[in-house]
Design a protein around this motif. Structure first.
Motif, PDB file in Angstrom:
ATOM      1  N   ASN A 105       0.830  -1.215   0.000  1.00  0.00           N
ATOM      2  CA  ASN A 105       0.000   0.000   0.000  1.00  0.00           C
ATOM      3  C   ASN A 105       0.861   1.260   0.000  1.00  0.00           C
ATOM      4  OD1 ASN A 105      -2.507  -1.225  -0.108  1.00  0.00           O
ATOM      5  ND2 ASN A 105      -2.681  -1.370   2.121  1.00  0.00           N
ATOM      6  N   LEU A 106       1.949   1.254   0.764  1.00  0.00           N
ATOM      7  CA  LEU A 106       2.870   2.400   0.777  1.00  0.00           C
ATOM      8  C   LEU A 106       3.516   2.598  -0.587  1.00  0.00           C
ATOM      9  CD1 LEU A 106       4.642   2.084   4.242  1.00  0.00           C
ATOM     10  CD2 LEU A 106       3.296   4.025   3.425  1.00  0.00           C
ATOM     11  N   GLN A 107       3.933   1.487  -1.227  1.00  0.00           N
ATOM     12  CA  GLN A 107       4.545   1.581  -2.557  1.00  0.00           C
ATOM     13  C   GLN A 107       3.564   2.188  -3.558  1.00  0.00           C
ATOM     14  OE1 GLN A 107       5.638  -2.504  -3.134  1.00  0.00           O
ATOM     15  NE2 GLN A 107       7.795  -2.157  -2.578  1.00  0.00           N
ATOM     16  N   ILE A 108       2.328   1.744  -3.531  1.00  0.00           N
ATOM     17  CA  ILE A 108       1.311   2.253  -4.460  1.00  0.00           C
ATOM     18  C   ILE A 108       1.033   3.732  -4.200  1.00  0.00           C
ATOM     19  CG2 ILE A 108      -1.141   2.106  -5.076  1.00  0.00           C
ATOM     20  CD1 ILE A 108      -0.878  -0.955  -4.602  1.00  0.00           C
ATOM     21  N   ARG A 109       0.903   4.090  -2.932  1.00  0.00           N
ATOM     22  CA  ARG A 109       0.574   5.471  -2.563  1.00  0.00           C
ATOM     23  C   ARG A 109       1.679   6.452  -2.961  1.00  0.00           C
ATOM     24  NH1 ARG A 109      -0.233   6.329   3.434  1.00  0.00           N
ATOM     25  NH2 ARG A 109      -1.027   4.235   3.184  1.00  0.00           N
ATOM     26  N   HIS A 110       2.934   6.026  -2.878  1.00  0.00           N
ATOM     27  CA  HIS A 110       4.047   6.941  -3.140  1.00  0.00           C
ATOM     28  C   HIS A 110       4.677   6.766  -4.527  1.00  0.00           C
ATOM     29  CE1 HIS A 110       4.028   8.636   0.854  1.00  0.00           C
ATOM     30  NE2 HIS A 110       3.875   7.416   1.342  1.00  0.00           N
ATOM     31  N   SER A 111       4.087   5.929  -5.348  1.00  0.00           N
ATOM     32  CA  SER A 111       4.656   5.728  -6.685  1.00  0.00           C
ATOM     33  C   SER A 111       4.191   6.835  -7.631  1.00  0.00           C
ATOM     34  CB  SER A 111       4.259   4.359  -7.225  1.00  0.00           C
ATOM     35  OG  SER A 111       2.855   4.306  -7.390  1.00  0.00           O
ATOM     36  N   LYS A 112       5.001   7.091  -8.674  1.00  0.00           N
ATOM     37  CA  LYS A 112       4.672   8.108  -9.667  1.00  0.00           C
ATOM     38  C   LYS A 112       4.773   7.483 -11.043  1.00  0.00           C
ATOM     39  CE  LYS A 112       6.488  11.960  -7.018  1.00  0.00           C
ATOM     40  NZ  LYS A 112       7.531  12.960  -6.914  1.00  0.00           N
TER      41      LYS A 112
END
Length: 180
Positions: A161-168
């Motif tokens: 979830n953190l990876q998805i939230r902070h990905s660009k």
């Protein structure tokens, strides 16, 4: 054409109308204020507003500043009185709230407003105030809590979830995907 009178100024903030009031606890956080403003203050505000109006309005047949007050009262009386009543109610309630140290929340509801140039302005208003309470003996209290079991899949899900939230998302030129 129809004459329009200019909007007149409200009483100065430093002025107080000398409100007499009593506050009744209606229940819980509700207060009922019964208040009145002396007739002298009502007349003073009306006079001030008519003086301002005399200086600013021009009616046919009269020079500016020389329109008789009785004519102004006949033509603009209702509006002047409504302005003065509204200004005095606002100022008076502010005075009561400050004097009685009421922590008002929400909008006041004015009732039983009695306004006349020949008597005290009286009104009642319902207010809601912040609750007053004291918490005693709260320091030194012990709190027990139960640790929740931690599973490996919870950690993996949180990381994903953190990876998805902070990905660009960025556009990449073909062949420029990284070092060869």
């Amino acid at each position: 054409g129809e004459e329009r009178r200019p909007r007149l100024t409200a009483p100065e903030k430093e002025e107080t109308p000398g409100t007499r009031s009593e506050v009744e606890v209606v229940g819980g956080c509700r207060r009922r204020v019964k208040a009145s403003i002396p007739v002298e203050k009502v007349r003073e505000e009306l006079d001030k507003n008519y003086r301002q109006l005399t200086q600013s309005v021009q009616l046919p047949g009269f020079r500016r500043g020389h329109v008789p007050r009785r004519l102004l009262e006949a033509r603009f009386g209702e509006e002047i009185e409504a302005d003065v009543k509204e200004a005095l109610l606002t100022l008076s309630l502010g005075e009561v709230v400050e004097e009685k140290d009421l922590k008002v929340i929400g909008s006041p509801r004015f009732e039983n407003v009695s306004f006349s140039k020949d008597s005290d302005l009286s009104y009642e208003v319902d207010l809601e105030v912040r609750p007053e309470f004291e918490v005693e003996n709260y320091s030194g209290l012990e709190v027990e809590r139960e640790a929740l079991p931690m599973k490996e899949e919870y950690v993996d899900l949180a990381l994903e979830n953190l990876q998805i939230r902070h990905s660009k998302l960025t556009e990449v030129e073909p062949g420029a995907s990284g070092p060869d």
